[in-house]
Design an enzyme around this catalytic site. Structure first.
Site, PDB file in Angstrom:
ATOM      1  N   HIS A   1       0.836  -1.204   0.000  1.00 43.77           N
ATOM      2  CA  HIS A   1       0.000   0.000   0.000  1.00 43.77           C
ATOM      3  C   HIS A   1       0.869   1.252   0.000  1.00 43.77           C
ATOM      4  O   HIS A   1       1.401   1.652   1.029  1.00 43.77           O
ATOM      5  CB  HIS A   1      -0.946  -0.014   1.203  1.00 43.77           C
ATOM      6  CG  HIS A   1      -1.781   1.219   1.303  1.00 43.77           C
ATOM      7  ND1 HIS A   1      -2.096   1.821   2.502  1.00 43.77           N
ATOM      8  CD2 HIS A   1      -2.362   1.996   0.338  1.00 43.77           C
ATOM      9  CE1 HIS A   1      -2.828   2.884   2.275  1.00 43.77           C
ATOM     10  NE2 HIS A   1      -2.999   3.019   0.973  1.00 43.77           N
TER      11      HIS A   1
ATOM     12  N   ASN B   1      -4.668   3.793   7.928  1.00 43.00           N
ATOM     13  CA  ASN B   1      -6.085   4.133   7.747  1.00 43.00           C
ATOM     14  C   ASN B   1      -6.945   3.653   8.899  1.00 43.00           C
ATOM     15  O   ASN B   1      -7.948   4.290   9.232  1.00 43.00           O
ATOM     16  CB  ASN B   1      -6.602   3.571   6.419  1.00 43.00           C
ATOM     17  CG  ASN B   1      -6.168   4.417   5.240  1.00 43.00           C
ATOM     18  OD1 ASN B   1      -5.854   5.591   5.404  1.00 43.00           O
ATOM     19  ND2 ASN B   1      -6.124   3.842   4.050  1.00 43.00           N
TER      20      ASN B   1
END
Length: 341
Positions: free
Chosen positions: A136, A187
């Site tokens: 990511h 996140n």
């Protein structure tokens, strides 16, 4: 190393650029010709800016020679690593992985750049699931120094460790995510900040401006929390909230739902929590604002949960929140500063 990047949008083109800068041979694919043209334009522009600032020691032209456009997924053959960077559509990603696996060697690593979908669920599309992991990158990939390396339930330890080494080879900081949890590290913590801020406003304790004043002027965040929601997209956050809620993680905000219904999607339509019609809103320091504990308490609890469940370490989590979110302190450094227990 030969790396194929699937998807030439903002993330895909940026990832391709990073790998090319560090001497890798890159194959770049997109289904849409217009997307390929735009992606190449973005890469050229970015390389020229890096060259002007003397942040690369080659000419943009020489780096571009290492990026080859491919028109079919059959052409990923011979790649050592394939990274998918298409929109957050589960079925689209799965269809790509199935097609890619048909055309690569048994030893080829396959990765996803997803920011929200579970690695384990995505890996189910493959016959050889141990080759699959999450890489990511953060936006923009060329400038952001962090990459989360995520181990799915089937990812082999060898592939996971190799993923960490690959990230180091392109001069990024790898944050190992040792278990496949919703939102990974950055996140997941940010979701808790969002829900805490949303609750403070929706319950009438503070205004949007008062929360963002605390975020910017007391905590030192680069953007206000609601300003960031506008910037990343009300629609994006609404859709992510639905995806993660369906998987048992409660990230829901009635304020976001209301704006989404009204079509106030943030910067892209120049209206969200703020009016963006005259440019970036000016967030003033307010005389009344929530305490750091009111904004960060749930996020700190989440960070502690990540440590207790052996997802990441305290040092890794602090590094991830600083590099990934631009915070001046890591989430657990804030916890110590405000004596949050």
């Amino acid at each position: 190393m030969k790396v194929a990047v699937i998807g030439s949008g903002v993330m895909g083109s940026g990832i391709a650029e990073v790998f090319a800068i560090y001497k890798n041979e890159v194959l770049l694919y997109d289904k849409y010709e217009e997307a390929i043209k735009k992606g190449l334009t973005n890469i050229k522009w970015s390389l020229e800016k890096l060259s002007e600032k003397k942040r690369i020691n080659e000419t943009p032209e020489s780096i571009l020679t290492r990026i080859q456009i491919i028109r079919s997924l059959e052409e990923v053959k011979g790649s050592e690593l394939v990274i998918e960077a298409v929109p957050e559509d589960f079925n689209l990603k799965v269809s790509i992985f199935k097609e890619v696996e048909k055309n690569v060697d048994y030893s080829t690593m396959i990765a996803t750049n997803t920011s929200s979908l579970p690695i384990t669920e995505l890996s189910m599309a493959l016959n050889k699931r141990e080759r699959f992991l999450g890489l990511h990158f953060f936006n923009p990939p060329v400038l952001m120094g962090l990459v989360e390396v995520i181990k799915g339930n089937y990812t082999s330890s060898e592939v996971f460790e190799k993923g960490i080494e690959i990230v180091k080879s392109i001069k990024k900081e790898p944050i190992p995510v040792r278990k496949d949890v919703i939102g990974f590290v950055v996140n997941r913590i940010l979701f808790r900040v969002f829900t805490s801020a949303c609750k403070l406003v929706s319950e009438g304790k503070y205004t949007v401006q008062e929360v963002d004043s605390a975020a910017k002027y007391t905590l030192g965040f680069p953007m206000g929390i609601f300003e960031l929601l506008d910037y990343t997209g009300i629609d994006t956050n609404y859709l992510i909230s639905k995806e993660v809620k369906s998987r048992g993680f409660d990230f829901e905000c009635p304020l976001i739902n209301d704006l989404y219904t009204k079509g106030y999607l943030g910067t892209k339509v120049k209206k969200g929590f703020y009016d963006w019609s005259a440019g970036r809103p000016i967030i003033q320091k307010t005389s009344r604002e929530p305490s750091p504990s009111e904004i960060l308490g749930d996020a700190i609890d989440e960070a502690v949960w990540l440590i207790k469940n052996n997802v990441s370490t305290e040092d890794e989590i602090n590094k991830a929140t600083k590099l990934g979110l631009g915070w001046p302190k890591g989430i657990l450094e804030y916890a110590k500063e405000i004596n949050y227990v």
